[in-house]
Write a protein that holds these residues in place. Structure first.
Motif, PDB file in Angstrom:
ATOM      1  N   UNK A 195       0.408 -13.975  13.171  1.00  0.00           N
ATOM      2  CA  UNK A 195       0.206 -13.007  14.250  1.00  0.00           C
ATOM      3  C   UNK A 195       0.849 -11.676  13.899  1.00  0.00           C
ATOM      4  N   UNK A 196       2.068 -11.724  13.381  1.00  0.00           N
ATOM      5  CA  UNK A 196       2.765 -10.502  12.967  1.00  0.00           C
ATOM      6  C   UNK A 196       2.037  -9.845  11.798  1.00  0.00           C
ATOM      7  N   UNK A 197       1.582 -10.649  10.861  1.00  0.00           N
ATOM      8  CA  UNK A 197       0.877 -10.097   9.699  1.00  0.00           C
ATOM      9  C   UNK A 197      -0.386  -9.362  10.133  1.00  0.00           C
ATOM     10  N   UNK A 198      -1.104  -9.921  11.095  1.00  0.00           N
ATOM     11  CA  UNK A 198      -2.294  -9.250  11.616  1.00  0.00           C
ATOM     12  C   UNK A 198      -1.928  -7.898  12.230  1.00  0.00           C
ATOM     13  N   UNK A 199      -0.796  -7.866  12.947  1.00  0.00           N
ATOM     14  CA  UNK A 199      -0.337  -6.605  13.541  1.00  0.00           C
ATOM     15  C   UNK A 199       0.036  -5.595  12.453  1.00  0.00           C
ATOM     16  N   UNK A 200       0.707  -6.054  11.412  1.00  0.00           N
ATOM     17  CA  UNK A 200       1.058  -5.163  10.303  1.00  0.00           C
ATOM     18  C   UNK A 200      -0.189  -4.525   9.706  1.00  0.00           C
ATOM     19  N   UNK A 201      -1.199  -5.337   9.467  1.00  0.00           N
ATOM     20  CA  UNK A 201      -2.436  -4.826   8.875  1.00  0.00           C
ATOM     21  C   UNK A 201      -3.069  -3.749   9.754  1.00  0.00           C
ATOM     22  N   UNK A 202      -3.064  -3.953  11.057  1.00  0.00           N
ATOM     23  CA  UNK A 202      -3.661  -2.977  11.971  1.00  0.00           C
ATOM     24  C   UNK A 202      -2.815  -1.711  12.057  1.00  0.00           C
ATOM     25  N   UNK A 203      -1.510  -1.891  12.148  1.00  0.00           N
ATOM     26  CA  UNK A 203      -0.618  -0.731  12.239  1.00  0.00           C
ATOM     27  C   UNK A 203      -0.650   0.072  10.946  1.00  0.00           C
ATOM     28  N   UNK A 204      -0.805  -0.606   9.817  1.00  0.00           N
ATOM     29  CA  UNK A 204      -0.874   0.112   8.543  1.00  0.00           C
ATOM     30  C   UNK A 204      -2.063   1.080   8.518  1.00  0.00           C
ATOM     31  N   UNK A 205      -3.171   0.680   9.136  1.00  0.00           N
ATOM     32  CA  UNK A 205      -4.346   1.554   9.172  1.00  0.00           C
ATOM     33  C   UNK A 205      -4.023   2.891   9.825  1.00  0.00           C
ATOM     34  N   UNK A 206      -3.385   2.826  10.999  1.00  0.00           N
ATOM     35  CA  UNK A 206      -3.076   4.077  11.698  1.00  0.00           C
ATOM     36  C   UNK A 206      -1.905   4.806  11.044  1.00  0.00           C
ATOM     37  N   UNK A 207      -0.969   4.062  10.456  1.00  0.00           N
ATOM     38  CA  UNK A 207       0.139   4.698   9.742  1.00  0.00           C
ATOM     39  C   UNK A 207      -0.382   5.511   8.562  1.00  0.00           C
ATOM     40  N   UNK A 208      -1.390   4.975   7.879  1.00  0.00           N
ATOM     41  CA  UNK A 208      -1.998   5.680   6.741  1.00  0.00           C
ATOM     42  C   UNK A 208      -2.706   6.946   7.219  1.00  0.00           C
TER      43      UNK A 208
END
Length: 321
Positions: A147-160
């Motif tokens: 669940x956390x990993x999925x959140x990381x992947x999504x947040x990375x998109x907007x962080x980029x």
């Protein structure tokens, strides 16, 4: 003496896979001709006679569901000696001579008190924190990490897209296992955990060096017990001069459909717990050691916690350079 009437309860924080475990307990007991009673709301349910008869049909279509159909609660009354005496009495009056407890170390300490009062108990580690001594794995941990990993992947998109530093706070007051495993798998630049003191200057230096070599964004994983996430985020933004955002995942980590791994181990542990009780054993926890399912003495599991994987923590630092 083989048990004739089995009780099962979930206690403490819920964890994905608890329902799969309940299902295995009930159906294994029914297979062996053992009567089964579900106890709703944990130890508080024992004190309030919150019992429900269970059979194979009552646990149908739950293996994939998060949470716990038996509900869970903490009981202040059960923490007192009088409450523990009364709980043992209520179980005897109900004819329950064996009990399966699914939960964490606090739940196990409760089970110990019943074991000492003559109730046969078997415990199953169900906590997303993965911090129970004597076992390499607890039910719900794998789902929480994913669940956390999925959140990381999504947040990375907007962080980029915005070129930001993003801090993600995960659960773990005293345990950094979720932060470490999810941060490692998600390629976080820094992982802050309660078990390891961190140098904020060193964290910021790493972030600045990353930006100097062309990194457009950074991800930091922090366990809630490692410090005040909002204050740390403000300090990082001030020291690095880079816009920093904080995301607190909270109870989203407790929910969701359990992963295949959580369903498999939960089912195996549930079935083995019934078999151990039926064979006359008590005061045990089912555990995973070196990839094998074993039964261990409950005393150590209830009084100590497992440490962080230091090798994994050190490797995470190397790979995030």
């Amino acid at each position: 003496m083989a048990i004739r009437h089995l009780g099962v309860l979930t206690s403490g924080g819920d964890a994905p896979g608890m329902n799969a475990c309940i299902r295995a307990v009930v159906r294994t007991a029914v297979y062996h001709g053992i009567r089964v009673t579900g106890i709703r709301y944990g130890y508080e349910g024992i004190l309030n006679d919150n019992f429900v008869a269970m059979d194979s049909g009552s646990v149908g279509d739950i293996i994939h569901r998060g949470g716990t159909i038996l509900m869970t609660a903490r009981s202040n009354s059960f923490m007192e000696t009088a409450g523990q005496d009364r709980a043992a009495e209520r179980l005897r009056i109900a004819g329950i001579d064996g009990l399966v407890v699914i939960g964490g170390d606090g739940s196990f300490r409760g089970a110990q008190t019943l074991h000492k009062r003559g109730i046969a108990v078997a415990c199953i580690p169900g906590t997303i924190d993965n911090d129970i001594a004597g076992t390499e794995y607890t039910i719900g941990f794998d789902t929480a990490v994913n669940t956390v990993l999925d959140a990381i992947n999504k947040i990375r998109d907007t962080a980029t897209s915005h070129g930001r530093i993003n801090m993600i706070e995960v659960m773990g007051h005293r345990s950094g296992h979720i932060a470490l495993h999810a941060g490692f798998a998600g390629g976080a630049e820094s992982i802050l955990v309660p078990e390891e003191p961190f140098d904020l200057e060193a964290v910021c230096t790493r972030l600045i060096r990353g930006r100097e070599r062309g990194k457009k964004h950074s991800i930091i994983l922090i366990a809630e017990g490692a410090g005040d996430t909002m204050e740390i985020g403000k300090a990082i933004e001030k020291k690095t001069g880079q816009e920093t955002r904080v995301t607190i995942l909270g109870h989203i980590q407790r929910g969701g459909n359990p992963t295949a791994l959580d369903r498999l181990w939960a089912s195996r542990m549930g079935a083995r717990a019934v078999e151990r009780l039926q064979a006359g054993h008590s005061g045990e926890m089912l555990a995973v050691q070196q990839g094998r399912l074993v039964a261990v003495d409950l005393d150590a599991a209830a009084t100590t916690s497992t440490g962080l994987d230091q090798d994994l923590y050190d490797l995470a630092g190397i790979l995030s350079l």
